[in-house]
Design a protein around this motif. Structure first.
Motif, PDB file in Angstrom:
ATOM      1  N   HIS A 145       0.832  -1.205   0.000  1.00 26.71           N
ATOM      2  CA  HIS A 145       0.000   0.000   0.000  1.00 26.71           C
ATOM      3  C   HIS A 145       0.874   1.265   0.000  1.00 26.71           C
ATOM      4  O   HIS A 145       0.614   2.225  -0.742  1.00 26.71           O
ATOM      5  N   ASP A 171      -9.528   4.139   4.372  1.00 21.14           N
ATOM      6  CA  ASP A 171      -9.418   3.694   2.985  1.00 21.14           C
ATOM      7  C   ASP A 171     -10.217   2.401   2.831  1.00 21.14           C
ATOM      8  O   ASP A 171      -9.894   1.403   3.481  1.00 21.14           O
ATOM      9  N   HIS A 184      -3.675   9.257   1.645  1.00 26.21           N
ATOM     10  CA  HIS A 184      -2.801   8.270   2.292  1.00 26.21           C
ATOM     11  C   HIS A 184      -1.887   8.929   3.316  1.00 26.21           C
ATOM     12  O   HIS A 184      -1.590   8.324   4.350  1.00 26.21           O
ATOM     13  N   HIS A 224      -7.606  -2.693  -2.260  1.00 24.71           N
ATOM     14  CA  HIS A 224      -6.157  -2.845  -2.062  1.00 24.71           C
ATOM     15  C   HIS A 224      -5.763  -2.613  -0.602  1.00 24.71           C
ATOM     16  O   HIS A 224      -4.681  -2.989  -0.185  1.00 24.71           O
ATOM     17  N   TRP A 256     -13.477   6.285   0.354  1.00 26.91           N
ATOM     18  CA  TRP A 256     -13.042   6.570   1.723  1.00 26.91           C
ATOM     19  C   TRP A 256     -14.229   6.965   2.602  1.00 26.91           C
ATOM     20  O   TRP A 256     -15.181   7.588   2.114  1.00 26.91           O
TER      21      TRP A 256
HETATM   22 MN    MN Z   1      -5.177   3.132  -0.631  1.00 27.21          MN
END
Ligand code: MN
Length: 210
Positions: free
Chosen positions: A27, A166, A77, A170, A128
């Motif tokens: 990530h 998130d 992120h 992934h 998100w």
């Molecule tokens: Mn992400």
């Protein structure tokens, strides 16, 4: 000025068993790194090179989709890593301003957790869930698609995000496969409420007047 991928303040395996090391490493070193590289490529030679990421996001309707996707990915992120910690106490202590504000605006921490989890679960596809502060210092929960976030001038519910989760596959698929609910539940075991209350205070200088 180019944006740089931040270092994490903890090891990739520090959030186990809630978030596994392999997911964290991929990530950070692949996904977040790619958003950063692609953002820098998209702003090269433009006025955005002189802007902060917050300024770019606040005016995102003026810029190409590559900036929206990768600028959002870069910012989101950065926030995500910073509001998690291996030393999480699970919930904020009642001395923290964020605890007082959550109780004021959601009735209880348990109710906040229920509403935030629902936002994370009902976000269809990638995106998100957010806890934000609005212009009048109230907290609200929202969710956004893809790499959008509440700082962008194109989203419906605008505010300052102080906690974000998130829910792209992934972020959890290696460990949780399709069990997003288990991942959302585990996230609350690694939230750094000291970092969240700091962001709350920064977003709202009046907060210390509780
Ligand atoms: Mn992400």
């Amino acid at each position: 000025m180019a944006f740089t991928l931040p270092e994490l303040s903890y090891a990739y395996d520090a959030l186990e068993p809630h978030i596994d090391a392999r997911t964290m490493e991929i990530h950070h070193t692949k996904h977040h790194a790619a958003y950063t590289t692609n953002l820098n490529a998209a702003i090269q030679g433009t006025e955005m090179e002189k802007m902060t990421i917050e300024e770019i996001l606040a005016n995102i309707s003026k810029y190409p989709a590559a900036v929206r996707n990768n600028g959002g990915g870069f910012y989101n992120h950065n926030l995500f890593w910073a509001i998690m910690s291996p030393n999480s106490e699970g919930e904020p202590s009642d001395r923290m301003n964020i605890h007082k504000a959550i109780t004021r605006d959601f009735g209880s921490f348990e109710n906040f957790k229920k509403e935030f989890s629902a936002a994370a679960m009902t976000r269809f596809g990638s995106g998100w869930a957010w806890l934000c502060v609005d212009a009048s210092d109230k907290l609200f929960i929202t969710s956004t698609a893809n790499q959008d976030n509440p700082l962008m001038d194109v989203v419906e519910a605008k505010g300052t995000p102080i906690l974000g989760l998130d829910v792209w596959e992934h972020a959890y698929y290696l460990n949780y496969q399709n069990r997003r609910a288990d991942y959302v539940s585990a996230f609350f075991s690694v939230v750094d409420w000291h970092a969240v209350t700091q962001r709350y205070n920064d977003a709202n200088p009046g907060a210390s007047n509780f």
